[in-house]
Design a protein around this motif. Structure first.
Motif, PDB file in Angstrom:
ATOM      1  N   ALA A 144      56.400  43.889  55.944  1.00 48.92           N
ATOM      2  CA  ALA A 144      57.343  45.003  55.800  1.00 48.92           C
ATOM      3  C   ALA A 144      56.846  45.991  54.743  1.00 48.92           C
ATOM      4  O   ALA A 144      56.922  47.211  54.939  1.00 48.92           O
ATOM      5  CB  ALA A 144      58.732  44.479  55.432  1.00 48.92           C
ATOM      6  N   ASP A 145      56.318  45.479  53.639  1.00 48.16           N
ATOM      7  CA  ASP A 145      55.774  46.343  52.584  1.00 48.16           C
ATOM      8  C   ASP A 145      54.583  47.152  53.100  1.00 48.16           C
ATOM      9  O   ASP A 145      54.439  48.327  52.772  1.00 48.16           O
ATOM     10  CB  ASP A 145      55.362  45.523  51.358  1.00 48.16           C
ATOM     11  CG  ASP A 145      56.546  44.916  50.627  1.00 48.16           C
ATOM     12  OD1 ASP A 145      57.694  45.387  50.829  1.00 48.16           O
ATOM     13  OD2 ASP A 145      56.327  43.970  49.847  1.00 48.16           O
ATOM     14  N   LEU A 146      53.742  46.525  53.916  1.00 52.65           N
ATOM     15  CA  LEU A 146      52.604  47.234  54.497  1.00 52.65           C
ATOM     16  C   LEU A 146      53.088  48.388  55.369  1.00 52.65           C
ATOM     17  O   LEU A 146      52.591  49.515  55.262  1.00 52.65           O
ATOM     18  CB  LEU A 146      51.747  46.271  55.331  1.00 52.65           C
ATOM     19  CG  LEU A 146      50.592  46.920  56.103  1.00 52.65           C
ATOM     20  CD1 LEU A 146      49.527  47.430  55.132  1.00 52.65           C
ATOM     21  CD2 LEU A 146      50.002  45.936  57.087  1.00 52.65           C
ATOM     22  N   PHE A 147      54.079  48.139  56.207  1.00 57.14           N
ATOM     23  CA  PHE A 147      54.585  49.198  57.076  1.00 57.14           C
ATOM     24  C   PHE A 147      55.269  50.306  56.281  1.00 57.14           C
ATOM     25  O   PHE A 147      55.245  51.471  56.692  1.00 57.14           O
ATOM     26  CB  PHE A 147      55.503  48.636  58.159  1.00 57.14           C
ATOM     27  CG  PHE A 147      54.752  47.989  59.281  1.00 57.14           C
ATOM     28  CD1 PHE A 147      53.833  48.707  60.040  1.00 57.14           C
ATOM     29  CD2 PHE A 147      54.944  46.659  59.585  1.00 57.14           C
ATOM     30  CE1 PHE A 147      53.126  48.123  61.073  1.00 57.14           C
ATOM     31  CE2 PHE A 147      54.245  46.059  60.624  1.00 57.14           C
ATOM     32  CZ  PHE A 147      53.336  46.788  61.370  1.00 57.14           C
ATOM     33  N   LYS A 148      55.847  49.990  55.132  1.00 59.09           N
ATOM     34  CA  LYS A 148      56.424  51.029  54.272  1.00 59.09           C
ATOM     35  C   LYS A 148      55.350  52.001  53.805  1.00 59.09           C
ATOM     36  O   LYS A 148      55.584  53.205  53.720  1.00 59.09           O
ATOM     37  CB  LYS A 148      57.113  50.409  53.054  1.00 59.09           C
ATOM     38  CG  LYS A 148      58.422  49.748  53.351  1.00 59.09           C
ATOM     39  CD  LYS A 148      58.991  49.120  52.091  1.00 59.09           C
ATOM     40  CE  LYS A 148      60.151  48.210  52.412  1.00 59.09           C
ATOM     41  NZ  LYS A 148      60.621  47.478  51.221  1.00 59.09           N
TER      42      LYS A 148
ATOM     43  N   ARG B 229      50.089  59.834  53.161  1.00 62.21           N
ATOM     44  CA  ARG B 229      49.195  58.676  53.151  1.00 62.21           C
ATOM     45  C   ARG B 229      48.492  58.512  54.491  1.00 62.21           C
ATOM     46  O   ARG B 229      47.301  58.174  54.545  1.00 62.21           O
ATOM     47  CB  ARG B 229      49.964  57.412  52.761  1.00 62.21           C
ATOM     48  CG  ARG B 229      50.373  57.419  51.291  1.00 62.21           C
ATOM     49  CD  ARG B 229      50.860  56.073  50.818  1.00 62.21           C
ATOM     50  NE  ARG B 229      52.163  55.719  51.303  1.00 62.21           N
ATOM     51  CZ  ARG B 229      53.301  55.918  50.643  1.00 62.21           C
ATOM     52  NH1 ARG B 229      53.289  56.502  49.463  1.00 62.21           N
ATOM     53  NH2 ARG B 229      54.445  55.543  51.166  1.00 62.21           N
ATOM     54  N   ILE B 230      49.204  58.774  55.580  1.00 60.57           N
ATOM     55  CA  ILE B 230      48.587  58.710  56.916  1.00 60.57           C
ATOM     56  C   ILE B 230      47.469  59.743  57.017  1.00 60.57           C
ATOM     57  O   ILE B 230      46.376  59.449  57.521  1.00 60.57           O
ATOM     58  CB  ILE B 230      49.639  58.954  58.019  1.00 60.57           C
ATOM     59  CG1 ILE B 230      50.709  57.873  58.014  1.00 60.57           C
ATOM     60  CG2 ILE B 230      48.968  59.074  59.394  1.00 60.57           C
ATOM     61  CD1 ILE B 230      50.246  56.531  58.488  1.00 60.57           C
ATOM     62  N   ARG B 231      47.692  60.949  56.524  1.00 60.01           N
ATOM     63  CA  ARG B 231      46.671  62.002  56.561  1.00 60.01           C
ATOM     64  C   ARG B 231      45.442  61.585  55.749  1.00 60.01           C
ATOM     65  O   ARG B 231      44.305  61.808  56.166  1.00 60.01           O
ATOM     66  CB  ARG B 231      47.254  63.313  56.039  1.00 60.01           C
ATOM     67  CG  ARG B 231      48.306  63.911  56.976  1.00 60.01           C
ATOM     68  CD  ARG B 231      49.001  65.109  56.370  1.00 60.01           C
ATOM     69  NE  ARG B 231      48.045  66.200  56.245  1.00 60.01           N
ATOM     70  CZ  ARG B 231      48.113  67.141  55.317  1.00 60.01           C
ATOM     71  NH1 ARG B 231      49.075  67.143  54.407  1.00 60.01           N
ATOM     72  NH2 ARG B 231      47.224  68.114  55.277  1.00 60.01           N
ATOM     73  N   ILE B 232      45.672  60.985  54.596  1.00 64.07           N
ATOM     74  CA  ILE B 232      44.559  60.508  53.769  1.00 64.07           C
ATOM     75  C   ILE B 232      43.763  59.448  54.523  1.00 64.07           C
ATOM     76  O   ILE B 232      42.530  59.484  54.550  1.00 64.07           O
ATOM     77  CB  ILE B 232      45.062  59.960  52.413  1.00 64.07           C
ATOM     78  CG1 ILE B 232      45.609  61.098  51.546  1.00 64.07           C
ATOM     79  CG2 ILE B 232      43.956  59.202  51.679  1.00 64.07           C
ATOM     80  CD1 ILE B 232      46.362  60.633  50.306  1.00 64.07           C
TER      81      ILE B 232
ATOM     82  N   LEU C   4      47.766  53.327  48.141  1.00 62.69           N
ATOM     83  CA  LEU C   4      46.901  52.784  49.180  1.00 62.69           C
ATOM     84  C   LEU C   4      45.983  51.686  48.638  1.00 62.69           C
ATOM     85  O   LEU C   4      45.725  50.697  49.326  1.00 62.69           O
ATOM     86  CB  LEU C   4      46.081  53.904  49.826  1.00 62.69           C
ATOM     87  CG  LEU C   4      46.894  54.914  50.641  1.00 62.69           C
ATOM     88  CD1 LEU C   4      46.039  56.125  51.001  1.00 62.69           C
ATOM     89  CD2 LEU C   4      47.479  54.270  51.887  1.00 62.69           C
ATOM     90  N   LYS C   5      45.511  51.850  47.400  1.00 60.45           N
ATOM     91  CA  LYS C   5      44.679  50.803  46.777  1.00 60.45           C
ATOM     92  C   LYS C   5      45.496  49.551  46.530  1.00 60.45           C
ATOM     93  O   LYS C   5      45.035  48.440  46.799  1.00 60.45           O
ATOM     94  CB  LYS C   5      44.086  51.299  45.449  1.00 60.45           C
ATOM     95  CG  LYS C   5      42.905  52.206  45.598  1.00 60.45           C
ATOM     96  CD  LYS C   5      42.174  52.452  44.292  1.00 60.45           C
ATOM     97  CE  LYS C   5      43.075  52.908  43.184  1.00 60.45           C
ATOM     98  NZ  LYS C   5      42.362  53.345  41.975  1.00 60.45           N
ATOM     99  N   GLN C   6      46.716  49.711  46.015  1.00 53.68           N
ATOM    100  CA  GLN C   6      47.574  48.559  45.735  1.00 53.68           C
ATOM    101  C   GLN C   6      47.901  47.781  47.004  1.00 53.68           C
ATOM    102  O   GLN C   6      48.085  46.566  46.960  1.00 53.68           O
ATOM    103  CB  GLN C   6      48.870  49.010  45.052  1.00 53.68           C
ATOM    104  CG  GLN C   6      48.671  49.467  43.634  1.00 53.68           C
ATOM    105  CD  GLN C   6      49.927  50.104  43.040  1.00 53.68           C
ATOM    106  OE1 GLN C   6      50.857  50.464  43.748  1.00 53.68           O
ATOM    107  NE2 GLN C   6      49.932  50.251  41.723  1.00 53.68           N
ATOM    108  N   SER C   7      47.936  48.483  48.118  1.00 51.40           N
ATOM    109  CA  SER C   7      48.225  47.844  49.407  1.00 51.40           C
ATOM    110  C   SER C   7      46.961  47.356  50.099  1.00 51.40           C
ATOM    111  O   SER C   7      47.016  46.895  51.239  1.00 51.40           O
ATOM    112  CB  SER C   7      48.952  48.830  50.326  1.00 51.40           C
ATOM    113  OG  SER C   7      50.173  49.206  49.745  1.00 51.40           O
ATOM    114  N   GLN C   8      45.839  47.494  49.427  1.00 52.52           N
ATOM    115  CA  GLN C   8      44.535  47.044  49.921  1.00 52.52           C
ATOM    116  C   GLN C   8      44.152  47.711  51.247  1.00 52.52           C
ATOM    117  O   GLN C   8      43.530  47.104  52.105  1.00 52.52           O
ATOM    118  CB  GLN C   8      44.503  45.521  50.056  1.00 52.52           C
ATOM    119  CG  GLN C   8      44.730  44.819  48.732  1.00 52.52           C
ATOM    120  CD  GLN C   8      44.811  43.319  48.860  1.00 52.52           C
ATOM    121  OE1 GLN C   8      45.088  42.775  49.919  1.00 52.52           O
ATOM    122  NE2 GLN C   8      44.562  42.649  47.751  1.00 52.52           N
TER     123      GLN C   8
END
Length: 99
Positions: free
Chosen positions: A16-20, A27-30, A62-66
């Motif tokens: 769920a956190d990943l999908f958030k 972030r999608i554009r990056i 994005l880094k924190q979410s790997q």
């Protein structure tokens, strides 16, 4: 329905956190920019026409979410997608919304 096909609560929370993280258009554009090539913050900011500080903030998430990796070359930090799974998630999500 078998109960054992549902992952444990901790795994579900991580998913769920990943999908958030994917829930933010910037972030999608990056991620799309990084799917083409490795880029530094200044290049990403230029491509997305945003400030470097706004890009840096999103890259931190994005880094924190790997989802992204980084490497230093002198004073410059270059970012890339963490692995092919990130591109797959983007591509499958796009395919789904375009159906």
């Amino acid at each position: 329905m078998k109960k054992n096909i549902i992952p444990n609560p901790e795994v579900l929370q991580n998913l769920a956190d990943l999908f958030k993280v994917f829930g933010d258009p910037t972030r999608i554009r990056i991620l799309y920019a990084l799917s083409a090539q490795e880029l530094c913050v200044c290049d990403i900011a230029s491509i997305l026409e945003m400030s470097q500080s706004a890009i840096s903030h999103q890259l931190r998430v994005l880094k924190q979410s790997q989802l992204v990796n980084f490497r230093r070359d002198g004073k410059t930090v270059y970012y890339s997608l963490a692995d092919s799974h990130v591109a797959t998630i983007l591509n499958q999500g796009l395919e789904h919304v375009l159906e």
